[in-house]
Design an enzyme around this catalytic site. Sequence first.
Site, PDB file in Angstrom:
ATOM      1  N   ARG A   1      32.879  45.469  44.324  1.00 44.70           N
ATOM      2  CA  ARG A   1      31.893  44.756  45.153  1.00 44.70           C
ATOM      3  C   ARG A   1      31.908  45.319  46.574  1.00 44.70           C
ATOM      4  NH1 ARG A   1      34.472  41.136  41.750  1.00 44.70           N
ATOM      5  NH2 ARG A   1      33.102  39.882  40.409  1.00 44.70           N
TER       6      ARG A   1
ATOM      7  N   ASP B   1      33.896  32.402  39.890  1.00 43.50           N
ATOM      8  CA  ASP B   1      35.254  32.749  39.435  1.00 43.50           C
ATOM      9  C   ASP B   1      36.025  31.482  39.032  1.00 43.50           C
ATOM     10  OD1 ASP B   1      35.392  35.709  41.008  1.00 43.50           O
ATOM     11  OD2 ASP B   1      34.219  34.136  41.938  1.00 43.50           O
TER      12      ASP B   1
ATOM     13  N   ARG C   1      34.929  30.627  35.672  1.00 42.58           N
ATOM     14  CA  ARG C   1      35.556  31.505  34.659  1.00 42.58           C
ATOM     15  C   ARG C   1      36.990  31.048  34.375  1.00 42.58           C
ATOM     16  NH1 ARG C   1      32.875  36.788  37.555  1.00 42.58           N
ATOM     17  NH2 ARG C   1      31.087  36.942  36.172  1.00 42.58           N
TER      18      ARG C   1
END
Length: 316
Positions: free
Chosen positions: A92, A152, A155
């Site tokens: 990123r 995240d 996840r």
Amino acid sequence: MSNALRHPKIAVVGVGRVGATTAYAMILEGLVPELALIDIDRRRCEGEAMDLSHGASFVRPVKIYAGDFRACQGADLVIIAAGASQKPGETRLDLTFKNAHIFKDIVPKITAQAPDSILLVVTNPVDILTYVTLKMSGFPPERVLGSGTVLDSSRFRHLLAEHCGVDARNIHAYVVGEHGDSEVLVWSRANVIGLPIADFCQLCGQGCPPGWQQEISSQVRRAAYEIIERKEATYYAVALAVRRIVESILRDEHSVLTVSTLTPMPEIGEVCLSLPAVLGSRGRERIFRVNLAPEEEIQLQQSARLLREVIERLDL
Ligand code: NAD
């Protein structure tokens, strides 16, 4: 008393895979009666507005249109998903200079039209660009957010839910720091049905395979890379994460989500990163600096230092 907005308007700037999917997720939820779409590729953006509008008879009333930056006028919330995305193998942070350059151009155009809006950055590297947006807009920190590690954290919760055999909504677990390689999974505070993970596993008694926690940590950190290798981009889960952030703001829910915002890190300097934050109609209303385990605190400091080093290389 709730300060939910009555007739909110949202603008999405950057209507590629993430922007368009986010618009779709918000429409399905009936979250907003007016949605303006803005993209440098005007034709494609018009096509997205037409395609989304044609579902009108299946969702709550919503006016959807494509425009230039003037379409941001009167927006309560502007979602920014414009710019380059990761190619296979790219991090990123590799996108920093390309996307910071785009943000220096578009943020003033947005704020000229919507000076009282809340800005929500999704483009990567999201923490760096949230900081760029904060500086370029001159807005108060409460009104400049990044989607941060909300995805995240989801996840993490999903993988813990699979491991424990329960619904992900019964898991409380956060990822903090950078939305990127240096992110920190807060295992020390993760809990299932109110129990710390270790207590839950003992109660469950099925026996956890060796190394299971390292495996989950690695899968959370590697998730975007694995998806990008297979289908070039990620967009469904991030769209749901953004929809959830928007929902908490527009409905003044005071939900706790790990958005990226300006965070005091006294020994490091100014940086935007994710910590659990309360989101309501004024944007970020509080941040919680929860006590972490010593090794997690070290990782958070490292993550902040890394982000600060990148910020110092930008000409802001
Ligand atoms: P995409 O290429 O499909 O879409 C990007 C869009 O931005 C394109 O439509 C492009 O025309 C537009 N654009 C470029 N420059 C512009 C400008 N100056 N003004 C207006 N529009 C402009 O990319 P994508 O897959 O939708 O990803 C968008 C961004 O979101 C990427 O940076 C990606 O890394 C990021 N992302 C973030 C998360 C997260 O959790 N924060 C998750 C997935 C993707």
